[in-house]
Design a protein around this motif. Structure first.
Motif, mmCIF file in Angstrom:
data_model
loop_
_atom_site.group_PDB
_atom_site.id
_atom_site.type_symbol
_atom_site.label_atom_id
_atom_site.label_comp_id
_atom_site.label_asym_id
_atom_site.label_seq_id
_atom_site.Cartn_x
_atom_site.Cartn_y
_atom_site.Cartn_z
ATOM 1 N N GLU A 1 52.181 18.340 54.022
ATOM 2 C CA GLU A 1 52.771 19.612 53.544
ATOM 3 C C GLU A 1 52.445 19.831 52.066
ATOM 4 O O GLU A 1 52.050 20.927 51.655
ATOM 5 C CB GLU A 1 54.290 19.591 53.755
ATOM 6 N N ALA A 2 52.566 18.764 51.294
ATOM 7 C CA ALA A 2 52.232 18.854 49.862
ATOM 8 C C ALA A 2 50.761 19.242 49.699
ATOM 9 O O ALA A 2 50.406 20.032 48.814
ATOM 10 C CB ALA A 2 52.511 17.522 49.176
ATOM 11 N N ASN B 1 50.416 22.899 50.455
ATOM 12 C CA ASN B 1 50.926 23.662 49.299
ATOM 13 C C ASN B 1 49.878 23.730 48.189
ATOM 14 O O ASN B 1 49.642 24.775 47.612
ATOM 15 C CB ASN B 1 52.197 23.012 48.730
ATOM 16 N N VAL C 1 55.212 14.890 55.089
ATOM 17 C CA VAL C 1 55.512 15.429 53.757
ATOM 18 C C VAL C 1 54.236 15.481 52.920
ATOM 19 O O VAL C 1 53.978 16.453 52.206
ATOM 20 C CB VAL C 1 56.602 14.586 53.059
#
Ligand SMILES: *[C@@H]1O[C@H](CO)[C@@H](O)[C@H](O)[C@H]1NC(C)=O
Ligand SMILES: *[C@@H]1O[C@H](CO)[C@@H](O)[C@H](O)[C@H]1NC(C)=O
Ligand SMILES: *[C@@H]1O[C@H](CO)[C@@H](O)[C@H](O)[C@H]1NC(C)=O
Ligand SMILES: *[C@@H]1O[C@H](CO)[C@@H](O)[C@H](O)[C@H]1NC(C)=O
Length: 522
Positions: free
Chosen positions: A68-69, A72, A65
């Motif tokens: 992924e952040a 982004n 996660v």
């Protein structure tokens, strides 16, 4: 004397710059702690004074996660992230270092170990009392969460409590632990000592070798192999044969790692020898010193940069990080700066001496356990080792052992305290008893090494590196003192005389109430 010159069996060893380091894995597989863009940006932005800070932080949520952040964030940010953005990101997803321990004080700590009463000098006794008290503040027990959520931590889980070196070193270190365990045994803390040995055995089960320290970013490099010596020290005090019997296979396994993954075949004196060296097969900068390693390699070509990073990790594996001992300049000379670190091209006297002791102890362990075939195997290995140490490292003219330089095919003849290691390991044979020690003493006198007030220096080179002059490192002093004791056991100290100096300066070998003392024998 003409330098020794030998050829290498090329099949077993490659001096080439063929890009083979390209195929190497990172220091560990984590895209948070060991490799990848996030690590690169955070470390290069120098958010913290010490690069070790970031890679010791705990993740607040699953690394997938977090990655992924990060993707982004970089997708919406056309250029490099600013320092502010990175700071915010790290604050959002990471907790500060030091979260992986429960409160723990060693249950086997007592106020008055016998050793304290054996020290007659008041000042030294007070100092020993303070040292003894430190066990309580340096003891750590790793939370079970580090085992069940390993992905959130860089700390490597081990089951038993342990002693850390302290300061920025918030995890165990392999060879440091040998002297820690010797101290624990003097402090009569045999349970804590045993627990630390159990942790190392657990690590061999998991990794097939013992990592440099208790962090994932140390997972592909080791440190000088002292576990067998730890076990020997522990058994001598406790006589815990059952523990030895239970774990002897794991000791064999670690030895196999060193003999399979850390050796070079070389031909010397017409004989083929298998000798050990340090070499870390992992790519990239050290995660815990990332920006230093990147900056150091800035002006280099890509291939040279990869080589340097490998050499720095290899230097770290030696425990001597860093030292002029590992420098080889473009002429093949043992000269240069940190950028010339070429650890894997140097066959180290001390590593081979430690393995010599491993072999002798393992032979003895197997004898005692009734495994005569295994005992024979190690006795043979010990014989080969003693021959290799003589043929490759011993310099008959100077009367000392030297590291061997695989780039120049010659010995490196500068003084390093490690040159004395075979004396400590008793890794030599001699025709006339006392001959070797006599020569070594002569060498030390010639080099003016016996007259420093705080011990024998690591080297005579003031390179500014930690493992050089004027530092004298306690492990080296302990090894030298033990070498001296073994020498005295051979009853040589007394026969040696030196008339030309009248001990106004005090040698580091003279420790009160420790006999023998060099100064007294002169
Ligand atoms: C050292 O020995 C190796 C192997 O025999 C050889 O390839 C190399 O050229 C030698 N280096 C020097 C500087 O003599
Ligand atoms: C990343 O962006 C996608 C698409 O906007 C979004 O669905 C996802 O939740 C974001 N992930 C994180 C961890 O912020
Ligand atoms: C040792 O070397 C072998 C063969 O090259 C390799 O497969 C293995 O992973 C290495 N072991 C360790 C612990 O690095
Ligand atoms: C070591 O390197 C320095 C600086 O490059 C040079 O001045 C010196 O002569 C070299 N020493 C030896 C022994 O090669």
């Amino acid at each position: 004397m003409a330098p020794k010159s030998w050829s290498l069996l090329v099949a077993a060893f490659c001096l080439c710059h063929d890009g083979s380091t390209m195929k190497l894995p990172p220091p560990c597989d984590s895209y948070i702690y060991c490799t990848g863009e996030l690590l690169h940006q955070v470390q290069m932005a120098k958010l913290f004074n010490d690069d070790k800070h970031f890679v010791d932080m705990k993740l607040k949520i699953n690394p997938d996660v977090v990655l992924e952040a990060y993707r982004n964030l970089t997708a919406t940010s056309p250029t490099r992230l600013t320092k502010e953005q990175l700071k915010l990101f790290v604050q959002t997803y990471f907790d500060s270092p030091g979260q992986e321990f429960e409160k723990w004080t060693p249950g086997d700590w007592g106020d008055h170990p016998r050793i304290l009463h054996k020290i007659s000098d008041q000042k030294l006794r007070l100092w020993a009392t303070e040292l003894h008290a430190l066990w309580k503040s340096l003891g750590r027990k790793i939370k079970l969460d580090v085992q069940s959520h390993a992905e959130l931590y860089s700390q490597i889980y081990v089951p038993k409590p342990l002693i850390v070196p302290g300061g920025r070193f918030r995890e165990f270190y392999y060879w440091d632990s040998y002297w820690i365990i010797k101290g624990l045994l003097l402090s009569e803390m045999t349970e804590t000592a045993k627990g630390m040995i159990e942790n190392f055995l657990y690590l061999i089960q998991r990794f097939e070798f013992i990592p440099n320290g208790g962090r994932v970013y140390y997972e592909r490099r080791s440190q000088p192999p002292f576990l067998v010596l730890m076990m020997d020290s522990y058994i001598k005090v406790t006589n815990d044969r059952a523990f030895l019997r239970q774990n002897i296979d794991l000791l064999d396994k670690e030895y196999d790692f060193w003999m399979k993954n850390r050796t070079v075949v070389i031909i010397a004196g017409g004989k083929t020898h298998l000798v050990n060296r340090y070499i870390v097969e992992a790519a990239g900068p050290r995660p815990e010193s990332y920006s230093n390693d990147v900056d150091l390699a800035k002006t280099l070509t890509e291939a040279a940069r990869r080589d340097l990073w490998l050499e720095l990790k290899t230097g770290a594996e030696s425990g001597w990080d860093f030292s002029s001992r590992w420098f080889i300049d473009s002429n093949g000379e043992n000269n240069g700066t940190l950028k010339d670190t070429k650890t894997k091209y140097i066959l180290p006297v001390d590593l081979n001496s430690v393995l010599c002791r491993n072999e002798r102890i393992l032979a003895m362990f197997h004898r005692e356990l009734g495994n005569s075939l295994k005992a024979q195997y190690y006795e043979e290995a010990l014989k080969s080792r003693i021959a290799a140490v003589r043929d490759i490292f011993w310099d008959e003219t100077q009367g000392i052992w030297f590291d061997y330089n695989l780039m120049s095919n010659r010995s490196n003849t500068a003084f390093y305290a490690s040159n004395l290691a075979p004396l400590w390991a008793e890794c030599f044979t001699e025709q006339k008893p006392g001959q070797t020690a006599e020569m070594v003493i002569h060498y030390l006198e010639e080099q003016q090494l016996l007259w420093y007030s705080n011990g024998i220096p690591t080297s005579l080179v003031a390179s500014g590196e930690q493992w050089d002059s004027p530092n004298a490192w306690p492990p080296l002093q302990q090894i030298i003192i033990e070498a001296w004791q073994s020498l005295a056991r051979r009853q040589l100290g007394a026969s040696h005389s030196s008339k030309h100096r009248n001990g106004s300066k005090q040698t580091g070998l003279c420790i009160r109430s420790t006999k023998p003392c060099l100064r007294n024998t002169m």
